[in-house]
Scaffold this active site. Structure first.
Site, PDB file in Angstrom:
ATOM      1  N   ASP A 356       0.818  -1.205   0.000  1.00 30.99           N
ATOM      2  CA  ASP A 356       0.000   0.000   0.000  1.00 30.99           C
ATOM      3  C   ASP A 356       0.852   1.255   0.000  1.00 30.99           C
ATOM      4  O   ASP A 356       1.268   1.742   1.042  1.00 30.99           O
ATOM      5  CB  ASP A 356      -0.942  -0.056   1.195  1.00 30.99           C
ATOM      6  CG  ASP A 356      -1.761  -1.331   1.138  1.00 30.99           C
ATOM      7  OD1 ASP A 356      -2.586  -1.434   0.229  1.00 30.99           O
ATOM      8  OD2 ASP A 356      -1.531  -2.231   1.955  1.00 30.99           O
ATOM      9  N   THR A 357       1.103   1.752  -1.200  1.00 27.22           N
ATOM     10  CA  THR A 357       2.039   2.832  -1.428  1.00 27.22           C
ATOM     11  C   THR A 357       1.664   3.486  -2.750  1.00 27.22           C
ATOM     12  O   THR A 357       1.136   2.822  -3.628  1.00 27.22           O
ATOM     13  CB  THR A 357       3.472   2.257  -1.554  1.00 27.22           C
ATOM     14  OG1 THR A 357       3.812   1.562  -0.361  1.00 27.22           O
ATOM     15  CG2 THR A 357       4.506   3.338  -1.809  1.00 27.22           C
TER      16      THR A 357
END
Length: 534
Positions: A356-357
């Site tokens: 999650d980036t």
């Protein structure tokens, strides 16, 4: 201009994006469009990257946001010097691994206040806008303010991730990031009016509007209520760091990475190990290449887990980056047999999968290049949001070790080891490819995969991002569905435990800067985004 083999136009896929004046590649079209509009208005690549990145916190709120951290590599117009800025926050002064060990914890609770480090991204954006940008912070934040108020339709990949990570949202976060208590569907409108107000204040008054006063109090209140040790001084003291990149050679190019506390050294070590093998002689989608890469990753990630930490606590970086170390590790690889993953016993980063980036890269007409990565760590970060403004807080503290005496042991004022890493390639001293690969721990392996796809197999950047991926993690070798059954069977025969992940591995963006003056953008089909130029 050679851009690799032409793709098969009968098959699904995308061509590279070609332009001369400016280019952005990122994971959501609205952010790419905003970056290009910023360039057209006279902004430079830093203005555009900040504008796009902050907007991505509204377009992809499960991935990133103003409660997170960032790292940036960049060059100035007319220069080929790569500069680095560490926009990662620190543990509150009162944090101590000993307190968690006394509670019989073996790792930092990823959804508790213990995991929340002070957000560093806003300070970084304010500093970089002032020192490197041209238009001013208010211009860079205006698009995100507009879309936070007006709303953004939820895109397909974002909806998929929202559904997977919804269970992590707690308290005020459920009110801010669900629609009437349920997951948004594709095409439904997500708004964040509280964040719009925070950004308006930051645009007007700078970093102090975030790190002091009502906004900081809002974050502190929820953390204190949950038993966090954060106080107002921790927020007020937040400051990023200008630092020097690290680099390593690979067959005529140099991979430039952000130094620790990011994990970029892992990518350099991995390429150093792979350089001991003749990858170019192997089938790029065959078992042998996947096996050698998997074994190199196991060894490089074991070194990461032992050595990388807050930059003030890293003592073995030169050892990790030396070619002698890589040659010794390469000698441990059996070309026919999988080893047990040593990283399983070397204090790995918190084992929950995290992909999650966001990553954005921009190159402008003066060839200023920016490679920027910005994250809240796991899906929806800690799942903790402030009550009034709905600021979702990262759980980067889950990257700390609780092992007594470890370089990455949680202590007040320290930065944890981070998974997020921006990168650039240089050739003969010239910056030729700002790029990044999202996907939590996968990122160093992803950097090595993109570089070897291009250098050893002659792929253009888009093909290098499109190609199927493999990743050895937590005792299994994950293979995307693009691998053949024959390759899977051969790898199983070599002793790998093969799994097929439900979520594709990572997501990448890149811009090649050709010496002809042409920019070539590539954007990963695993995400909703695109490369746009003008």
């Amino acid at each position: 201009m050679h851009t690799g083999q032409p793709r098969d136009f009968h098959s699904p896929g995308r061509s590279p994006t070609l332009a001369q004046n400016g280019m952005c590649a990122t994971s959501h079209p609205l952010a790419a469009q905003v970056a290009i509009e910023t360039l057209k208005r006279g902004g430079n690549a830093m203005d555009a990257a900040i504008a796009g990145a902050v907007l991505l916190g509204i377009c992809e709120p499960q991935m990133t946001g103003i409660g997170g951290d960032c790292f940036v590599l960049y060059s100035r117009a007319g220069e080929n010097t790569v500069r680095a800025y560490n926009g990662s926050g620190r543990a509150p002064a009162g944090a101590d691994a000993a307190d968690l060990r006394a509670r019989d914890l073996s790792e930092v609770p990823p959804m508790g206040p213990e995991s929340v480090t002070i957000p560093g991204a806003i300070e970084a954006f304010c500093h970089l806008s002032e020192t490197e940008g041209k238009l001013g912070l208010d211009a860079s934040l205006a698009p995100a303010i507009h879309y936070a108020d007006e709303g953004v339709p939820v895109s397909p990949r974002v909806a998929f991730d929202w559904g997977k990570d919804e269970h992590r949202l707690q308290g005020a976060a459920r009110r801010a990031y669900l629609l009437d208590g349920r997951i948004p569907q594709i095409g439904e409108i997500f708004r964040a009016p509280g964040q719009a107000e925070v950004l308006r204040r930051v645009a007007r008054d700078g970093r102090d509007a975030f790190y002091t006063g009502e906004v900081a109090e809002d974050m502190l209140t929820v953390l204190s209520t949950m038993g966090g040790v954060h106080d107002a001084r921790d927020f007020a003291a937040t400051n990023g760091t200008e630092t020097l990149p690290i680099s390593g050679p690979y067959k005529g190019v140099d991979l430039v990475e952000h130094p620790p506390n990011g994990q970029g050294a892992t990518a350099i070590l991995m390429l150093n190990i792979l350089s001991q093998f003749d990858l170019a002689a192997l089938d790029p989608l065959g078992a042998q290449r996947a096996h050698i890469e998997a074994e190199a990753a196991k060894l490089a990630y074991d070194a990461r887990n032992r050595f990388l930490a807050d930059p003030d606590h890293v003592t073995r970086l030169d050892h990790m980056l030396s070619m002698e170390t890589a040659a010794n590790l390469a000698g441990l690889i059996d070309p026919t047999r999988a080893m047990r993953d040593p990283a399983l016993t070397s204090q790995p980063v918190h084992g929950t999968p995290h992909k999650d980036t966001i990553y954005i890269t921009v190159v402008d007409k003066d060839r200023m290049a920016v490679s920027l990565i910005y994250s809240i760590f796991q899906g929806f970060g800690s799942g903790i949001a402030s009550e009034k403004f709905g600021i979702l807080l990262q759980n980067r503290g889950a990257g700390f070790s609780l092992q007594d005496g470890h370089p990455n042991e949680m202590k007040g004022g320290k930065r944890p080891m981070h998974t997020i890493i921006p990168a650039m390639l240089t050739e003969g001293g010239r910056i030729t490819l700002p790029f990044g690969v999202m996907g939590g721990s996968y990122q160093p392996c992803g950097h090595a995969r993109v570089v070897t796809n291009m250098i050893d197999y002659g792929m253009d950047p888009q093909s290098a991002l499109d190609a199927p991926r493999a990743f050895a993690e937590n005792g299994a070798l994950k293979l995307e569905r693009g691998y053949s059954d024959k390759t899977r069977a051969t790898l199983e025969d070599m002793g790998h435990r093969i799994t097929c992940p439900d979520t594709p591995i990572g997501g990448a963006q890149a811009i090649r800067i050709h010496d002809t003056g042409v920019l070539e953008g590539a954007s990963d089909p695993r995400k909703d985004g695109c490369a746009l130029g003008y």
